[in-house]
Design a protein around this motif. Structure first.
Motif, PDB file in Angstrom:
ATOM      1  N   SER A  30     -12.381  11.443   1.619  1.00 55.13           N
ATOM      2  CA  SER A  30     -13.233  10.285   1.347  1.00 55.13           C
ATOM      3  C   SER A  30     -12.527   9.221   0.521  1.00 55.13           C
ATOM      4  CB  SER A  30     -14.526  10.718   0.664  1.00 55.13           C
ATOM      5  OG  SER A  30     -14.234  11.324  -0.578  1.00 55.13           O
ATOM      6  N   ASN A  31     -11.593   9.627  -0.353  1.00 59.56           N
ATOM      7  CA  ASN A  31     -10.871   8.650  -1.172  1.00 59.56           C
ATOM      8  C   ASN A  31      -9.493   9.188  -1.518  1.00 59.56           C
ATOM      9  OD1 ASN A  31     -11.036   6.022  -2.615  1.00 59.56           O
ATOM     10  ND2 ASN A  31     -10.516   7.310  -4.356  1.00 59.56           N
ATOM     11  N   THR A  32      -8.500   8.313  -1.407  1.00 61.64           N
ATOM     12  CA  THR A  32      -7.137   8.614  -1.821  1.00 61.64           C
ATOM     13  C   THR A  32      -6.781   7.632  -2.915  1.00 61.64           C
ATOM     14  OG1 THR A  32      -6.553   9.382   0.399  1.00 61.64           O
ATOM     15  CG2 THR A  32      -4.735   8.773  -1.059  1.00 61.64           C
ATOM     16  N   ASP A  33      -6.294   8.135  -4.046  1.00 61.76           N
ATOM     17  CA  ASP A  33      -5.887   7.305  -5.177  1.00 61.76           C
ATOM     18  C   ASP A  33      -4.373   7.246  -5.241  1.00 61.76           C
ATOM     19  OD1 ASP A  33      -8.641   8.564  -6.390  1.00 61.76           O
ATOM     20  OD2 ASP A  33      -8.245   6.548  -7.130  1.00 61.76           O
ATOM     21  N   ILE A  34      -3.824   6.021  -5.405  1.00 56.84           N
ATOM     22  CA  ILE A  34      -2.396   5.876  -5.634  1.00 56.84           C
ATOM     23  C   ILE A  34      -2.179   4.948  -6.823  1.00 56.84           C
ATOM     24  CG2 ILE A  34      -1.779   6.307  -3.220  1.00 56.84           C
ATOM     25  CD1 ILE A  34      -1.219   3.254  -2.962  1.00 56.84           C
ATOM     26  N   GLN A  35      -0.984   4.997  -7.375  1.00 52.07           N
ATOM     27  CA  GLN A  35      -0.600   4.142  -8.490  1.00 52.07           C
ATOM     28  C   GLN A  35       0.629   3.351  -8.066  1.00 52.07           C
ATOM     29  OE1 GLN A  35       2.425   4.796 -10.434  1.00 52.07           O
ATOM     30  NE2 GLN A  35       2.056   3.124 -11.822  1.00 52.07           N
ATOM     31  N   ILE A  36       0.605   2.050  -8.315  1.00 51.04           N
ATOM     32  CA  ILE A  36       1.773   1.201  -8.055  1.00 51.04           C
ATOM     33  C   ILE A  36       2.191   0.566  -9.368  1.00 51.04           C
ATOM     34  CG2 ILE A  36       2.671  -0.846  -6.876  1.00 51.04           C
ATOM     35  CD1 ILE A  36       0.829  -0.229  -4.540  1.00 51.04           C
ATOM     36  N   GLN A  37       3.460   0.741  -9.699  1.00 50.27           N
ATOM     37  CA  GLN A  37       4.041   0.163 -10.908  1.00 50.27           C
ATOM     38  C   GLN A  37       4.678  -1.173 -10.549  1.00 50.27           C
ATOM     39  OE1 GLN A  37       3.973   1.539 -14.089  1.00 50.27           O
ATOM     40  NE2 GLN A  37       4.897  -0.356 -14.789  1.00 50.27           N
ATOM     41  N   LEU A  38       4.190  -2.256 -11.142  1.00 46.88           N
ATOM     42  CA  LEU A  38       4.785  -3.568 -10.886  1.00 46.88           C
ATOM     43  C   LEU A  38       6.195  -3.630 -11.456  1.00 46.88           C
ATOM     44  CD1 LEU A  38       1.894  -6.103 -11.546  1.00 46.88           C
ATOM     45  CD2 LEU A  38       2.970  -5.577  -9.366  1.00 46.88           C
ATOM     46  N   GLN A  39       7.056  -4.366 -10.754  1.00 48.31           N
ATOM     47  CA  GLN A  39       8.426  -4.601 -11.211  1.00 48.31           C
ATOM     48  C   GLN A  39       8.589  -6.100 -11.419  1.00 48.31           C
ATOM     49  OE1 GLN A  39      11.457  -2.592  -8.786  1.00 48.31           O
ATOM     50  NE2 GLN A  39       9.772  -1.521  -7.763  1.00 48.31           N
ATOM     51  N   TYR A  40       9.209  -6.458 -12.518  1.00 50.54           N
ATOM     52  CA  TYR A  40       9.499  -7.862 -12.829  1.00 50.54           C
ATOM     53  C   TYR A  40      11.004  -7.939 -13.046  1.00 50.54           C
ATOM     54  CZ  TYR A  40       4.484  -8.370 -13.752  1.00 50.54           C
ATOM     55  OH  TYR A  40       3.115  -8.379 -13.642  1.00 50.54           O
ATOM     56  N   ILE A  79      16.034 -14.034  -5.976  1.00 53.05           N
ATOM     57  CA  ILE A  79      15.493 -12.996  -6.861  1.00 53.05           C
ATOM     58  C   ILE A  79      14.054 -13.354  -7.208  1.00 53.05           C
ATOM     59  CG2 ILE A  79      15.718 -11.867  -9.113  1.00 53.05           C
ATOM     60  CD1 ILE A  79      18.742 -12.527  -8.924  1.00 53.05           C
ATOM     61  N   PRO A  80      13.113 -12.438  -6.972  1.00 54.23           N
ATOM     62  CA  PRO A  80      11.701 -12.735  -7.267  1.00 54.23           C
ATOM     63  C   PRO A  80      11.481 -13.112  -8.737  1.00 54.23           C
ATOM     64  CG  PRO A  80      11.880 -10.753  -5.945  1.00 54.23           C
ATOM     65  CD  PRO A  80      13.277 -11.115  -6.371  1.00 54.23           C
ATOM     66  N   THR A  81      10.688 -14.166  -8.932  1.00 51.75           N
ATOM     67  CA  THR A  81      10.337 -14.600 -10.285  1.00 51.75           C
ATOM     68  C   THR A  81       8.935 -14.144 -10.671  1.00 51.75           C
ATOM     69  OG1 THR A  81       9.582 -16.725  -9.414  1.00 51.75           O
ATOM     70  CG2 THR A  81      11.874 -16.614 -10.178  1.00 51.75           C
ATOM     71  N   GLU A  82       8.278 -13.416  -9.775  1.00 49.67           N
ATOM     72  CA  GLU A  82       6.954 -12.855 -10.042  1.00 49.67           C
ATOM     73  C   GLU A  82       7.027 -11.347  -9.814  1.00 49.67           C
ATOM     74  OE1 GLU A  82       3.806 -16.263  -8.915  1.00 49.67           O
ATOM     75  OE2 GLU A  82       4.935 -15.527  -7.184  1.00 49.67           O
ATOM     76  N   GLY A  83       6.037 -10.636 -10.343  1.00 52.21           N
ATOM     77  CA  GLY A  83       6.008  -9.188 -10.195  1.00 52.21           C
ATOM     78  C   GLY A  83       5.682  -8.761  -8.776  1.00 52.21           C
ATOM     79  N   PHE A  84       6.183  -7.583  -8.402  1.00 51.41           N
ATOM     80  CA  PHE A  84       5.918  -7.024  -7.075  1.00 51.41           C
ATOM     81  C   PHE A  84       5.913  -5.504  -7.169  1.00 51.41           C
ATOM     82  CE2 PHE A  84      10.449  -7.418  -7.570  1.00 51.41           C
ATOM     83  CZ  PHE A  84      10.935  -6.210  -7.098  1.00 51.41           C
ATOM     84  N   GLY A  85       5.360  -4.870  -6.160  1.00 50.83           N
ATOM     85  CA  GLY A  85       5.352  -3.412  -6.115  1.00 50.83           C
ATOM     86  C   GLY A  85       4.966  -2.911  -4.742  1.00 50.83           C
ATOM     87  N   PHE A  86       5.225  -1.621  -4.521  1.00 55.21           N
ATOM     88  CA  PHE A  86       4.962  -0.992  -3.233  1.00 55.21           C
ATOM     89  C   PHE A  86       4.395   0.401  -3.460  1.00 55.21           C
ATOM     90  CE2 PHE A  86       8.684  -3.734  -2.947  1.00 55.21           C
ATOM     91  CZ  PHE A  86       8.290  -4.634  -1.982  1.00 55.21           C
ATOM     92  N   SER A  87       3.598   0.867  -2.517  1.00 55.68           N
ATOM     93  CA  SER A  87       3.115   2.240  -2.596  1.00 55.68           C
ATOM     94  C   SER A  87       4.319   3.188  -2.602  1.00 55.68           C
ATOM     95  CB  SER A  87       2.168   2.546  -1.425  1.00 55.68           C
ATOM     96  OG  SER A  87       2.681   2.081  -0.200  1.00 55.68           O
ATOM     97  N   ASN A  88       4.168   4.302  -3.270  1.00 60.86           N
ATOM     98  CA  ASN A  88       5.230   5.302  -3.493  1.00 60.86           C
ATOM     99  C   ASN A  88       6.269   4.836  -4.496  1.00 60.86           C
ATOM    100  OD1 ASN A  88       4.299   7.459  -2.053  1.00 60.86           O
ATOM    101  ND2 ASN A  88       5.480   7.000  -0.223  1.00 60.86           N
ATOM    102  N   ASN A  89       6.163   3.607  -5.001  1.00 62.55           N
ATOM    103  CA  ASN A  89       7.078   3.081  -6.012  1.00 62.55           C
ATOM    104  C   ASN A  89       8.549   3.333  -5.679  1.00 62.55           C
ATOM    105  OD1 ASN A  89       5.045   2.062  -7.941  1.00 62.55           O
ATOM    106  ND2 ASN A  89       4.482   4.211  -8.044  1.00 62.55           N
ATOM    107  N   PRO A  90       9.008   2.935  -4.470  1.00 59.93           N
ATOM    108  CA  PRO A  90      10.410   3.171  -4.131  1.00 59.93           C
ATOM    109  C   PRO A  90      11.342   2.315  -4.984  1.00 59.93           C
ATOM    110  CG  PRO A  90       9.409   1.744  -2.505  1.00 59.93           C
ATOM    111  CD  PRO A  90       8.306   2.195  -3.431  1.00 59.93           C
ATOM    112  N   LEU A  91      12.546   2.807  -5.170  1.00 58.31           N
ATOM    113  CA  LEU A  91      13.562   2.067  -5.906  1.00 58.31           C
ATOM    114  C   LEU A  91      13.982   0.854  -5.080  1.00 58.31           C
ATOM    115  CD1 LEU A  91      15.382   1.997  -8.397  1.00 58.31           C
ATOM    116  CD2 LEU A  91      17.024   3.386  -7.115  1.00 58.31           C
ATOM    117  N   VAL A  92      13.924  -0.326  -5.686  1.00 59.39           N
ATOM    118  CA  VAL A  92      14.274  -1.565  -4.993  1.00 59.39           C
ATOM    119  C   VAL A  92      15.564  -2.084  -5.609  1.00 59.39           C
ATOM    120  CG1 VAL A  92      13.548  -3.930  -4.503  1.00 59.39           C
ATOM    121  CG2 VAL A  92      11.855  -2.084  -4.513  1.00 59.39           C
TER     122      VAL A  92
END
Length: 149
Positions: free
Chosen positions: A135-145, A105-118
């Motif tokens: 020219s630019n694409t903006d995305i948001q990634i929510q870290l999971q701990y 089980i990860p002990t540090e935060g992680f995340g992925f584009s599209n924020n899929p359910l892990v």
């Protein structure tokens, strides 16, 4: 006469389409949910499934930045239009890997584009792929701990 007027218009449209195809894009990643300002945020950008998400050596681009603010921002530059996936970690101890406990089980935060359910493992490339265009694409990634760090 109509054909004579149509030829320059078609020529202009073809020129614009070819000029647009030659443009490179930027992908701006906004990282939310950073729990503390220790360590680094490390992100890997993949253009295909090979190596995604864990093998940063197979990534198209990789970058680590010091955590200085929340949300944190990373920019991948000069990308051809297409589908890309981003995997990132909050590398709290700055050792370059996503640390985990004896159960995996990860002990540090992680995340992925599209924020899929892990739930039981990392997502597939297609679950995280985002279209980069313009020219630019903006995305948001929510870290999971998972262990509350």
């Amino acid at each position: 006469m109509g054909l004579i007027l149509l030829v320059p218009i078609l020529g202009n449209l073809l020129f614009l389409a070819s000029a647009r195809a030659g443009l490179n894009s930027n992908l701006t990643v906004n990282v939310d949910g950073i729990k503390n300002q220790s360590g680094k945020i490390c992100a890997s950008l993949f253009s295909k499934s090979k190596g995604f998400p864990a093998d940063s050596k197979k990534a198209l681009q990789s970058e680590c930045i010091e955590v200085t603010e929340a949300p944190q921002k990373l920019i991948f530059k000069n990308l051809k239009p297409g589908n890309y996936a981003v995997a990132l970690i909050h590398d709290i101890n700055a050792d370059g890997v996503l640390n985990s406990n004896s159960f995996g089980i990860p002990t540090e935060g992680f995340g992925f584009s599209n924020n899929p359910l892990v739930l039981t493992g990392p997502p597939k490339f297609n679950d995280s792929a985002v279209l980069v265009a313009g020219s630019n694409t903006d995305i948001q990634i929510q870290l999971q701990y998972l262990l509350g760090r």
